[in-house]
Design a protein around this motif. Structure first.
Motif, PDB file in Angstrom:
ATOM      1  N   GLY A   1       0.993  -1.309  -0.086  1.00 62.39           N
ATOM      2  CA  GLY A   1       0.055   0.000   0.034  1.00 62.39           C
ATOM      3  C   GLY A   1       0.773   1.350  -0.096  1.00 62.39           C
ATOM      4  N   THR A   2       2.064   1.182   0.586  1.00 59.57           N
ATOM      5  CA  THR A   2       3.067   2.289   0.346  1.00 59.57           C
ATOM      6  C   THR A   2       4.243   2.215  -0.776  1.00 59.57           C
ATOM      7  OG1 THR A   2       2.489   2.492   2.714  1.00 59.57           O
ATOM      8  CG2 THR A   2       4.290   3.600   1.891  1.00 59.57           C
ATOM      9  N   TYR A   3       4.735   0.705  -0.559  1.00 59.64           N
ATOM     10  CA  TYR A   3       5.687   0.380  -1.592  1.00 59.64           C
ATOM     11  C   TYR A   3       5.353  -0.539  -2.309  1.00 59.64           C
ATOM     12  CZ  TYR A   3       8.475   3.617   1.522  1.00 59.64           C
ATOM     13  OH  TYR A   3       9.297   4.476   2.174  1.00 59.64           O
ATOM     14  N   ALA A   4       5.885  -0.550  -3.466  1.00 63.69           N
ATOM     15  CA  ALA A   4       5.748  -1.816  -4.554  1.00 63.69           C
ATOM     16  C   ALA A   4       7.080  -2.672  -4.395  1.00 63.69           C
ATOM     17  CB  ALA A   4       5.682  -1.180  -5.690  1.00 63.69           C
ATOM     18  N   TYR A   5       6.903  -3.910  -4.669  1.00 68.26           N
ATOM     19  CA  TYR A   5       7.705  -4.651  -4.392  1.00 68.26           C
ATOM     20  C   TYR A   5       7.809  -5.756  -5.859  1.00 68.26           C
ATOM     21  CZ  TYR A   5       7.906  -3.310   0.474  1.00 68.26           C
ATOM     22  OH  TYR A   5       7.974  -2.674   1.536  1.00 68.26           O
ATOM     23  N   SER A   6       9.287  -6.115  -6.139  1.00 72.68           N
ATOM     24  CA  SER A   6       9.311  -7.405  -7.007  1.00 72.68           C
ATOM     25  C   SER A   6      10.473  -8.036  -6.818  1.00 72.68           C
ATOM     26  CB  SER A   6       9.029  -6.772  -8.646  1.00 72.68           C
ATOM     27  OG  SER A   6      10.296  -6.067  -8.939  1.00 72.68           O
ATOM     28  N   LEU A   7      10.375  -9.330  -7.100  1.00 70.44           N
ATOM     29  CA  LEU A   7      11.408 -10.313  -7.211  1.00 70.44           C
ATOM     30  C   LEU A   7      11.580 -11.176  -8.208  1.00 70.44           C
ATOM     31  CD1 LEU A   7      13.928 -11.456  -5.659  1.00 70.44           C
ATOM     32  CD2 LEU A   7      12.344 -12.791  -4.318  1.00 70.44           C
ATOM     33  N   ARG A   8      12.643 -11.147  -9.081  1.00 75.32           N
ATOM     34  CA  ARG A   8      12.692 -12.074 -10.314  1.00 75.32           C
ATOM     35  C   ARG A   8      13.629 -13.133 -10.062  1.00 75.32           C
ATOM     36  NH1 ARG A   8      12.775  -8.538 -14.226  1.00 75.32           N
ATOM     37  NH2 ARG A   8      15.133  -8.238 -14.108  1.00 75.32           N
TER      38      ARG A   8
END
Length: 207
Positions: free
Chosen positions: A180-187
């Motif tokens: 809700g405050t930060y976006a995250y991603s992990l590839r």
């Protein structure tokens, strides 16, 4: 039909000082090819070098070539990218906290800490057989930069975070989520099964 080369050259404007520097450089250049160089006709090579030097020297003064907008100052082509030496330095550079991943499925041999556009933090891990790219940025949009048309998606709950996994249905290479405050991603490469993703995401979600 107008020759595109002639059209470009017609737009190039050099100051007297720049013209003198370019011509001095050309005059001091030895047109004799190096014995180990790929062989081209020496005269043509020398003339090509001269034209290229003039083109490169004048390109910053080229106003709106190929239909682009006219500008008074050179445009920045490469985005603002900064490399840090640790997760702590990366956190300071972007203004929010980001930590190294401890639960990776491989032992990283190198770690790279990068800031993009002063707002997106990325930690990249590599070994001889695997890699991982972890990103965090303000907002809730997918920040992975991965536009692969994956065959399958599934949802996974990790410490209260709704994570979307993308892959081929058996293994998943990309995870994206937001608090809700930060976006995250992990590839990850190679991908993992949904069960194998769970301990990694449990570490990252809610921290």
């Amino acid at each position: 039909m107008t020759n595109p080369y002639e059209e470009i050259m017609d737009h190039i404007q050099l100051t007297p000082e720049m013209r003198a520097r370019v011509l001095t450089h050309i005059a001091s250049t030895d047109p004799t090819p190096h014995p180990r160089a790929i062989c081209f006709p020496a005269k043509k090579l020398w003339l090509s070098a001269a034209c290229l030097a003039l083109l490169l020297a004048g390109v910053r003064f080229l106003p709106g070539t190929w239909g682009g907008p006219s500008v008074d100052q050179p445009q920045q082509v490469i985005p603002d990218i900064v490399t840090c030496d640790s997760a702590e330095a990366l956190s300071q550079a972007v203004g929010f906290s980001i930590q190294d991943i401890e639960a990776l499925p491989f032992q990283p041999e190198t770690r790279t800490y990068t800031v993009y556009w002063k707002t997106l933090a990325e930690i990249s891990y590599t070994s001889s057989s695997a890699s991982a790219d972890y990103r965090k940025s303000p907002g809730s949009e997918d920040n992975s930069g991965d536009y692969t048309a994956y065959a399958a998606e599934t949802e996974l709950d990790a410490n209260g975070c709704a994570v979307t996994l993308k892959g081929d249905g058996d293994t998943y290479a990309l995870a994206v989520w937001s608090d809700g405050t930060y976006a995250y991603s992990l590839r990850l490469s190679p991908g993992l099964s949904a069960d194998e993703w769970t301990p990694i995401l449990s570490e990252l979600c809610g921290t």
